[in-house]
Design a protein around this motif. Structure first.
Motif, PDB file in Angstrom:
ATOM      1  N   THR A  26      11.175  10.183   0.348  1.00  0.00           N
ATOM      2  CA  THR A  26      10.993   9.636  -0.999  1.00  0.00           C
ATOM      3  C   THR A  26       9.662   8.905  -1.144  1.00  0.00           C
ATOM      4  O   THR A  26       9.306   8.488  -2.249  1.00  0.00           O
ATOM      5  CB  THR A  26      12.131   8.674  -1.344  1.00  0.00           C
ATOM      6  OG1 THR A  26      12.105   7.558  -0.434  1.00  0.00           O
ATOM      7  CG2 THR A  26      13.477   9.381  -1.247  1.00  0.00           C
ATOM      8  N   LEU A  27       8.938   8.732  -0.047  1.00  0.00           N
ATOM      9  CA  LEU A  27       7.666   8.008  -0.074  1.00  0.00           C
ATOM     10  C   LEU A  27       6.500   8.984  -0.144  1.00  0.00           C
ATOM     11  O   LEU A  27       6.571  10.104   0.378  1.00  0.00           O
ATOM     12  CB  LEU A  27       7.522   7.121   1.163  1.00  0.00           C
ATOM     13  CG  LEU A  27       8.583   6.035   1.357  1.00  0.00           C
ATOM     14  CD1 LEU A  27       8.331   5.270   2.649  1.00  0.00           C
ATOM     15  CD2 LEU A  27       8.610   5.078   0.172  1.00  0.00           C
ATOM     16  N   GLY A  28       5.427   8.534  -0.779  1.00  0.00           N
ATOM     17  CA  GLY A  28       4.205   9.325  -0.837  1.00  0.00           C
ATOM     18  C   GLY A  28       3.204   8.861   0.199  1.00  0.00           C
ATOM     19  O   GLY A  28       3.518   8.058   1.088  1.00  0.00           O
ATOM     20  N   ALA A  29       1.985   9.352   0.077  1.00  0.00           N
ATOM     21  CA  ALA A  29       0.924   8.941   1.002  1.00  0.00           C
ATOM     22  C   ALA A  29       0.514   7.512   0.700  1.00  0.00           C
ATOM     23  O   ALA A  29       0.292   7.148  -0.460  1.00  0.00           O
ATOM     24  CB  ALA A  29      -0.274   9.874   0.876  1.00  0.00           C
ATOM     25  N   PRO A  30       0.399   6.650   1.708  1.00  0.00           N
ATOM     26  CA  PRO A  30       0.008   5.258   1.457  1.00  0.00           C
ATOM     27  C   PRO A  30      -1.423   5.161   0.938  1.00  0.00           C
ATOM     28  O   PRO A  30      -2.270   6.028   1.223  1.00  0.00           O
ATOM     29  CB  PRO A  30       0.157   4.600   2.830  1.00  0.00           C
ATOM     30  CG  PRO A  30       0.043   5.719   3.807  1.00  0.00           C
ATOM     31  CD  PRO A  30       0.624   6.925   3.136  1.00  0.00           C
ATOM     32  N   ASP A  31      -1.694   4.123   0.193  1.00  0.00           N
ATOM     33  CA  ASP A  31      -3.022   3.908  -0.399  1.00  0.00           C
ATOM     34  C   ASP A  31      -3.947   3.277   0.641  1.00  0.00           C
ATOM     35  O   ASP A  31      -4.405   2.143   0.496  1.00  0.00           O
ATOM     36  CB  ASP A  31      -2.898   3.011  -1.641  1.00  0.00           C
ATOM     37  CG  ASP A  31      -4.221   2.813  -2.342  1.00  0.00           C
ATOM     38  OD1 ASP A  31      -5.115   3.663  -2.167  1.00  0.00           O
ATOM     39  OD2 ASP A  31      -4.372   1.803  -3.041  1.00  0.00           O
ATOM     40  N   GLU A  32      -4.214   4.034   1.683  1.00  0.00           N
ATOM     41  CA  GLU A  32      -5.091   3.554   2.752  1.00  0.00           C
ATOM     42  C   GLU A  32      -6.503   4.087   2.535  1.00  0.00           C
ATOM     43  O   GLU A  32      -6.698   5.184   2.014  1.00  0.00           O
ATOM     44  CB  GLU A  32      -4.574   3.999   4.121  1.00  0.00           C
ATOM     45  CG  GLU A  32      -3.266   3.364   4.535  1.00  0.00           C
ATOM     46  CD  GLU A  32      -2.826   3.804   5.917  1.00  0.00           C
ATOM     47  OE1 GLU A  32      -2.459   2.950   6.723  1.00  0.00           O
ATOM     48  OE2 GLU A  32      -2.847   5.035   6.182  1.00  0.00           O
ATOM     49  N   PHE A  80       7.300   0.404   6.777  1.00  0.00           N
ATOM     50  CA  PHE A  80       6.977   1.743   6.303  1.00  0.00           C
ATOM     51  C   PHE A  80       5.931   2.437   7.164  1.00  0.00           C
ATOM     52  O   PHE A  80       5.508   3.551   6.826  1.00  0.00           O
ATOM     53  CB  PHE A  80       6.490   1.682   4.856  1.00  0.00           C
ATOM     54  CG  PHE A  80       7.513   1.163   3.886  1.00  0.00           C
ATOM     55  CD1 PHE A  80       8.697   1.859   3.670  1.00  0.00           C
ATOM     56  CD2 PHE A  80       7.312  -0.031   3.202  1.00  0.00           C
ATOM     57  CE1 PHE A  80       9.648   1.378   2.778  1.00  0.00           C
ATOM     58  CE2 PHE A  80       8.254  -0.507   2.306  1.00  0.00           C
ATOM     59  CZ  PHE A  80       9.430   0.191   2.104  1.00  0.00           C
ATOM     60  N   ALA A  81       5.473   1.803   8.235  1.00  0.00           N
ATOM     61  CA  ALA A  81       4.462   2.409   9.093  1.00  0.00           C
ATOM     62  C   ALA A  81       5.043   3.658   9.752  1.00  0.00           C
ATOM     63  O   ALA A  81       6.110   3.617  10.369  1.00  0.00           O
ATOM     64  CB  ALA A  81       3.993   1.416  10.147  1.00  0.00           C
ATOM     65  N   LYS A 135      -5.115  -0.823   5.058  1.00  0.00           N
ATOM     66  CA  LYS A 135      -4.357  -0.197   6.142  1.00  0.00           C
ATOM     67  C   LYS A 135      -2.918  -0.690   6.142  1.00  0.00           C
ATOM     68  O   LYS A 135      -2.665  -1.880   5.939  1.00  0.00           O
ATOM     69  CB  LYS A 135      -5.010  -0.489   7.499  1.00  0.00           C
ATOM     70  CG  LYS A 135      -4.300   0.139   8.686  1.00  0.00           C
ATOM     71  CD  LYS A 135      -5.002  -0.214   9.984  1.00  0.00           C
ATOM     72  CE  LYS A 135      -4.277   0.402  11.174  1.00  0.00           C
ATOM     73  NZ  LYS A 135      -4.936   0.041  12.454  1.00  0.00           N
ATOM     74  N   VAL A 136      -1.989   0.230   6.408  1.00  0.00           N
ATOM     75  CA  VAL A 136      -0.596  -0.126   6.643  1.00  0.00           C
ATOM     76  C   VAL A 136      -0.462  -0.431   8.131  1.00  0.00           C
ATOM     77  O   VAL A 136      -0.577   0.465   8.976  1.00  0.00           O
ATOM     78  CB  VAL A 136       0.352   1.016   6.238  1.00  0.00           C
ATOM     79  CG1 VAL A 136       1.797   0.649   6.563  1.00  0.00           C
ATOM     80  CG2 VAL A 136       0.203   1.325   4.754  1.00  0.00           C
ATOM     81  N   SER A 137      -0.268  -1.701   8.472  1.00  0.00           N
ATOM     82  CA  SER A 137      -0.223  -2.095   9.881  1.00  0.00           C
ATOM     83  C   SER A 137       1.087  -1.654  10.526  1.00  0.00           C
ATOM     84  O   SER A 137       2.066  -1.316   9.850  1.00  0.00           O
ATOM     85  CB  SER A 137      -0.395  -3.608  10.005  1.00  0.00           C
ATOM     86  OG  SER A 137       0.782  -4.271   9.589  1.00  0.00           O
ATOM     87  N   LEU A 154       0.825  -1.206   0.000  1.00  0.00           N
ATOM     88  CA  LEU A 154       0.000   0.000   0.000  1.00  0.00           C
ATOM     89  C   LEU A 154       0.861   1.259   0.000  1.00  0.00           C
ATOM     90  O   LEU A 154       0.398   2.327  -0.397  1.00  0.00           O
ATOM     91  CB  LEU A 154      -0.924   0.006   1.222  1.00  0.00           C
ATOM     92  CG  LEU A 154      -1.869  -1.192   1.358  1.00  0.00           C
ATOM     93  CD1 LEU A 154      -2.690  -1.074   2.638  1.00  0.00           C
ATOM     94  CD2 LEU A 154      -2.783  -1.309   0.148  1.00  0.00           C
ATOM     95  N   THR A 155       2.080   1.140   0.449  1.00  0.00           N
ATOM     96  CA  THR A 155       2.991   2.278   0.461  1.00  0.00           C
ATOM     97  C   THR A 155       3.333   2.677  -0.972  1.00  0.00           C
ATOM     98  O   THR A 155       3.542   1.813  -1.840  1.00  0.00           O
ATOM     99  CB  THR A 155       4.269   1.934   1.233  1.00  0.00           C
ATOM    100  OG1 THR A 155       3.915   1.518   2.561  1.00  0.00           O
ATOM    101  CG2 THR A 155       5.193   3.128   1.325  1.00  0.00           C
ATOM    102  N   THR A 156       3.387   3.982  -1.216  1.00  0.00           N
ATOM    103  CA  THR A 156       3.617   4.492  -2.565  1.00  0.00           C
ATOM    104  C   THR A 156       4.840   5.401  -2.598  1.00  0.00           C
ATOM    105  O   THR A 156       5.363   5.823  -1.562  1.00  0.00           O
ATOM    106  CB  THR A 156       2.392   5.283  -3.057  1.00  0.00           C
ATOM    107  OG1 THR A 156       2.200   6.431  -2.202  1.00  0.00           O
ATOM    108  CG2 THR A 156       1.138   4.422  -3.024  1.00  0.00           C
TER     109      THR A 156
END
Length: 608
Positions: A518-524, A511-512, A504-506, A401-403
């Motif tokens: 370098t990471l974007g908003a997770p696809d939660e 990456f929680a 959900k990113v547990s 889910l992490t982008t």
């Protein structure tokens, strides 16, 4: 000579009521030899229709018209209008009329036998035309306000909760309405008002049916947002009905009273907002009066009550991202130090040892717990799923889910450790994600040197950051009465996997709560509130039928419509239960005007 005057009262006690007078027009021309048999006004999917027959006795000419001439005269598709006649107000001496039914001929039934020839005509309202229109494709607008019809694209509004409506109405063939938008970044969310307006304007020919304005629709729908509405392949009536089911609305077609413009109008309404009409029956022992009694016959059926209805809403299965440490999924007895042995290009019998050093799994089923693998107990998902309610079964990895900064998923983020887990690096060589279990298979022709050396030393480890699907759906529950009481509970399961999701990113993911720039908003996503509101509204617009009543009136009445609320006067018998049960709504569900028996049959439902 006497001044005495005697007054006498008639001994006649039976009522003599004149028959109802109607006139039939075929394509705007009075047609005296067509006689109505019945007119029916029903809800979805019946709507309104009429049955007429050719009556030779009413023909102005003495010649009997054969069946083939009647069929030619009353051809399929011609407009029929049945009008109720009434006298004008003095001092004028004119006769006026109002339309009772307007439709077009949809069928002819001809019978020839020993008793002669009969021709029956079936006419239906505009709903028949809507049922012949198929919904498909998308009318897509561009930045220069031009539009293009993409016929091969599914007609889905807000798919997966993502907007795909144009930001503003677009002019199409002289009509302005919201269309689809091909660019997600410029799209807005469809409301039910805009969806219904789009369907009517896109698929209906202009000026054939009078439809409500956007403002009138918005007043009924409350600007509710659509969530994943797919109407591809439905006919136009079914597509509109699907919208109405979610909104608690109904629709019907009525004749228009104005002489210009379309002959029929489409009316949207709610069950509890119709006009009120009285159905009365005098108490036993009184002399019959048509001003106090309009119920000639009655048959009622009551259902079991009270009953509590529990609505259980189920969205899609919950998806969690986590970082999973993988185990060795091969027989240790097959391990060897021969580098050439474990390459498909150098070993013709590679299939015998294809999993050695290459297959790494999660062991979610416990298949690798016993000999010869001895990799410990099955993986425990309870810390990830936040529940121990899951089955020990085969699963598979799904993209994380992490982008990244471009909002693209990191995919299957595989990491390797060459020092027994003290340090981790992203594995940049080829690998395949297993589809029948949670695991990977290193698919390089030859293992890289670092991996080979670490495997021989016994310090090679892999971990995967990916998503898994749990065994629990996003769910909620709404009841319309007491539970855990003497009242029985009936459960209704409403499954909506495409409309309501949970991702959900547990806290088990690396990456929680990450601060990596370098990471974007997770696809939660968490549609719990939306699902609850949807089910709550479903329960609210799904009243329970307490009973049904079939009523026959003593005369033919033309002004009863589906959706009319029914009451009774205080002087009347409470046969319909309107006064005894003030929590229920009693309304007309079907109207049949019987011209042969000169009566009107009503189906009345009582809902709570």
């Amino acid at each position: 000579m006497s001044n005495r005057i005697d007054f006498f009262q008639s001994a006649q006690t039976q009522l003599a009521l004149p028959g109802a007078t109607v006139s039939v027009f075929l394509e705007g021309t009075l047609c005296g030899d067509l006689e109505p048999i019945e007119i029916v006004r029903g809800p979805w999917p019946e709507f309104s229709w009429a049955r007429l027959w050719y009556n030779p006795a009413a023909s102005p000419s003495a010649l009997l018209m054969p069946a083939e001439q009647i069929e030619a005269k009353s051809a399929i598709g011609k407009c029929i209008c049945i009008r109720q006649c009434y006298n004008g107000v003095p001092p004028g001496t004119a006769t006026f009329s109002i339309p009772v039914f307007t439709g077009q001929i949809e069928g002819l039934h001809t019978r020839l036998g020993s008793d002669g020839e009969t021709v029956e005509i079936i006419a239906r309202d505009f709903s028949a035309s809507l049922k012949r229109v198929t919904v498909y494709g998308q009318r897509v607008s561009s930045s220069d306000n031009s539009t293009l019809l993409l016929a091969d694209v599914d007609t889905v509004f807000n798919p997966d909760g993502q907007p795909n409506a144009s930001p503003s109405p677009v002019n199409v063939n002289g009509q302005s309405y919201v269309t689809f938008c091909a660019e997600p970044s410029q799209s807005g969310f469809w409301s039910y008002t805009e969806v219904i307006d789009y369907l009517l304007r896109e698929y209906l020919p202009l000026d054939q049916l009078h439809t409500p304005s956007v403002q009138q629709l918005r007043a009924l729908t409350g600007s509710q947002i659509v969530r994943d509405l797919d109407v591809t392949g439905l006919n136009l009536a079914e597509a509109i009905q699907r919208c109405c089911e979610r909104l608690g609305l109904r629709f019907k077609f009525v004749p228009r009273l104005v002489p210009t413009g379309p002959r029929q109008a489409m009316v949207f309404y709610r069950d509890d907002t119709g006009r009120r009409i009285e159905l009365n029956c005098q108490p036993v022992g009184q002399q019959l009066s048509t001003s106090k009694t309009n119920i000639a016959a009655l048959h009622s059926e009551k259902d079991f009550w009270p009953v509590t209805h529990k609505y259980i809403g189920q969205g899609d299965f919950k998806v969690y991202e986590a970082t999973f440490e993988l185990i060795k999924a091969w027989d240790p007895a097959d391990a060897d130090t021969d580098y050439e042995k474990f390459s498909p290009s150098t070993n013709p019998d590679f299939y015998k040892v294809r999993d050695v050093y290459r297959k790494w799994c999660l062991n979610e089923t416990g298949n690798y717990t016993g000999a010869p693998y001895n990799q410990g107990p099955a993986f425990d998902f309870s810390k990830i799923f936040q529940s121990s309610n899951f089955a020990c079964r085969r699963r598979r990895f799904w993209p994380a889910l992490t982008t990244d900064k471009q909002a693209r998923s990191l995919g299957y983020y595989l990491q390797v450790s060459y020092d027994d887990g003290q340090h981790w690096w992203q594995y940049l060589h080829a690998f395949s994600n297993l589809l029948d279990e949670c695991g990977v298979w290193l698919s390089s022709d030859q293992l890289d040197v670092d991996t080979w050396v670490a495997a021989l030393k016994g310090v090679l480890k892999f971990r995967m950051t990916a998503s898994v699907i749990s065994d629990e759906r996003l769910s909620c529950m709404v009841t319309d009465g007491p539970v855990n009481s003497v009242a029985p509970v009936v459960e209704h399961i409403v499954t909506l996997p495409r409309q309501f999701k949970f991702r959900k990113v547990s806290h088990q993911s690396m990456f929680a709560s990450s601060s990596d720039e370098t990471l974007g908003a997770p696809d939660e996503v968490d549609d719990s509130a939306g699902l609850y509101e949807f089910i709550r509204q479903r329960a609210e617009v799904s009243p329970v039928t307490v009973g049904t009543v079939d009523v026959q009136t003593p005369t033919l009445v033309f002004d009863y419509w589906v959706g009319d609320l029914v009451t009774s006067s205080p002087e009347s018998r409470d046969l319909l239960g309107c006064r005894r049960d003030n929590r229920s709504k009693t309304s007309i569900d079907r109207v049949q005007m019987d011209f042969q028996n000169q009566c009107t049959n009503l189906k009345i439902v009582r809902k709570r």
